[in-house]
Design a protein around this motif. Structure first.
Motif, PDB file in Angstrom:
ATOM      1  N   ALA A 270       0.836  -1.209   0.000  1.00 11.62           N
ATOM      2  CA  ALA A 270       0.000   0.000   0.000  1.00 11.62           C
ATOM      3  C   ALA A 270       0.870   1.258   0.000  1.00 11.62           C
ATOM      4  CB  ALA A 270      -0.931  -0.022   1.209  1.00 11.62           C
ATOM      5  N   ALA A 271       1.933   1.253   0.809  1.00 12.79           N
ATOM      6  CA  ALA A 271       2.823   2.408   0.860  1.00 12.79           C
ATOM      7  C   ALA A 271       3.575   2.578  -0.453  1.00 12.79           C
ATOM      8  CB  ALA A 271       3.810   2.254   2.015  1.00 12.79           C
ATOM      9  N   PHE A 272       3.982   1.449  -1.067  1.00  9.77           N
ATOM     10  CA  PHE A 272       4.690   1.527  -2.344  1.00  9.77           C
ATOM     11  C   PHE A 272       3.772   2.073  -3.432  1.00  9.77           C
ATOM     12  CE2 PHE A 272       6.139  -0.266  -6.380  1.00  9.77           C
ATOM     13  CZ  PHE A 272       7.467   0.109  -6.376  1.00  9.77           C
ATOM     14  N   GLU A 273       2.502   1.644  -3.422  1.00 10.62           N
ATOM     15  CA  GLU A 273       1.544   2.154  -4.415  1.00 10.62           C
ATOM     16  C   GLU A 273       1.348   3.655  -4.264  1.00 10.62           C
ATOM     17  OE1 GLU A 273      -3.036   1.366  -5.983  1.00 10.62           O
ATOM     18  OE2 GLU A 273      -2.353   0.534  -4.060  1.00 10.62           O
ATOM     19  N   TYR A 280       4.032   0.806  -9.547  1.00  8.54           N
ATOM     20  CA  TYR A 280       3.206  -0.239  -8.926  1.00  8.54           C
ATOM     21  C   TYR A 280       2.288  -0.864  -9.974  1.00  8.54           C
ATOM     22  CZ  TYR A 280      -0.401  -2.366  -6.001  1.00  8.54           C
ATOM     23  OH  TYR A 280      -1.301  -3.235  -5.436  1.00  8.54           O
ATOM     24  N   ARG A 281       1.630  -0.049 -10.786  1.00  8.77           N
ATOM     25  CA  ARG A 281       0.710  -0.569 -11.800  1.00  8.77           C
ATOM     26  C   ARG A 281       1.454  -1.343 -12.882  1.00  8.77           C
ATOM     27  NH1 ARG A 281      -1.938   4.380 -10.710  1.00  8.77           N
ATOM     28  NH2 ARG A 281      -0.758   5.455 -12.348  1.00  8.77           N
ATOM     29  N   GLU A 282       2.707  -0.933 -13.160  1.00 12.38           N
ATOM     30  CA  GLU A 282       3.496  -1.621 -14.187  1.00 12.38           C
ATOM     31  C   GLU A 282       3.747  -3.075 -13.807  1.00 12.38           C
ATOM     32  OE1 GLU A 282       7.945  -1.353 -16.264  1.00 12.38           O
ATOM     33  OE2 GLU A 282       7.150   0.352 -15.094  1.00 12.38           O
TER      34      GLU A 282
END
Length: 299
Positions: A270-273, A280-282
């Protein structure tokens, strides 16, 4: 470990070691699992330590057999034998006389007296399969128990059983060729066969299925009671330990430990997103759809 040639051969028929699975009598593999392997729909089971030990111990077991039978000249590892969709790789044999199937086992459970034909059923089917292809009337099964106890068992050809084996394997292979999976029987079978298929509809439970529903509810209730009892007993032991990390009896024998562990390190997705939404989406991947099983009374 199997060679590429051996793996390719397994896609063309049923080996002696697979005989019990093809007939639905293997304690290690179901007919559905073997069907998936033969259809190329599932990877073959990986080699494990027990299998590697068995292969490594085979020459020693055969040497012990030769020592016990010095007048018989063993031929080791003959070429592949085939009969229809059946094939076999004999460990050793005396052509025209008998074949030998070397085995390892942890214990004698499931094995009879020395020299008897009493061996586990799945091994008996394998041996009869091999005897049919080798055209011999007797098979010796030397076994190394627990890595240190050698014994031998003697199997005579059962032509009626061999006919049933041949018919059963032919029927199994027809399913493979037609792409008609055998009836799934285990939980893994059900998940592999139906886990990715879900359609709106109802299935009516017969008497046996209703009994299974009631038994599953009863087992889950027992599990909840056992979980609660386990938690209460663990709490008593932890209360006895308090700050100490080891619980002992009057003689100093260790009964339980409650020791500090290193702190776990976890990735905070969650923090990385939040910090790197595009990256993150990649790397975000969508898994395969699945199904969740619940009893009506499940919460």
């Amino acid at each position: 470990m199997l060679t590429d040639a051996q793996r390719a051969l397994r896609r063309t028929g049923v080996g002696a070691s697979e005989c019990a699975a093809a007939l639905g009598l293997s304690p290690y593999q179901t007919r559905f699992e073997l069907y998936q392997v033969k259809r190329g729909e599932a990877p073959a089971a990986p080699d494990n330590l027990a299998m590697r030990f068995g292969l490594a111990a085979e020459p020693f077991i055969l040497s012990e057999f030769q020592r016990a039978h010095p007048d018989d000249l063993l031929v080791v590892a003959p070429d592949t034998m085939r009969r229809g969709r059946m094939f076999a790789h004999l460990d050793a044999w005396v052509p025209g006389s008998f074949n030998v199937q070397a085995k390892t086992a942890r214990t004698r459970q499931g094995w009879g007296e020395s020299g008897s034909p009493d061996i586990p059923q799945h091994y008996l089917l394998q041996v009869q399969h091999e005897m049919l292809l080798a055209s011999v009337e007797v098979s010796f099964v030397p076994v190394l128990f627990g890595g240190a106890d050698y014994d031998e068992f003697v199997i005579e050809a059962d032509h009626e059983l061999q006919e049933l084996i041949e018919d059963g394997i032919a029927e199994f292979w027809r399913l493979v060729e037609r792409g008609e999976p055998p009836e799934p029987v285990s939980l893994d079978d059900m998940l592999a066969r139906f886990g990715g298929i879900c359609r709106a509809g109802q299935a009516r439970a017969d008497t046996d299925v209703l009994r299974a529903v009631h038994e599953l509810r009863a087992i889950r209730a027992q599990r909840e009671q056992l979980d609660a009892a386990e938690a209460a007993l663990k709490a008593r032991l932890m209360g006895a330990l308090r700050e100490a990390d080891t619980l002992v009896d009057a003689t100093g024998h260790t009964l339980a430990t409650w020791k500090a562990t290193k702190p776990a390190r976890r990735f905070d997705a969650a923090a990385f997103e939040a910090a790197h939404p595009e990256l993150y989406r990649e790397f975000l991947r969508t898994g395969e759809p699945g199904r969740q099983f619940r009893l009506k009374d499940d919460k």
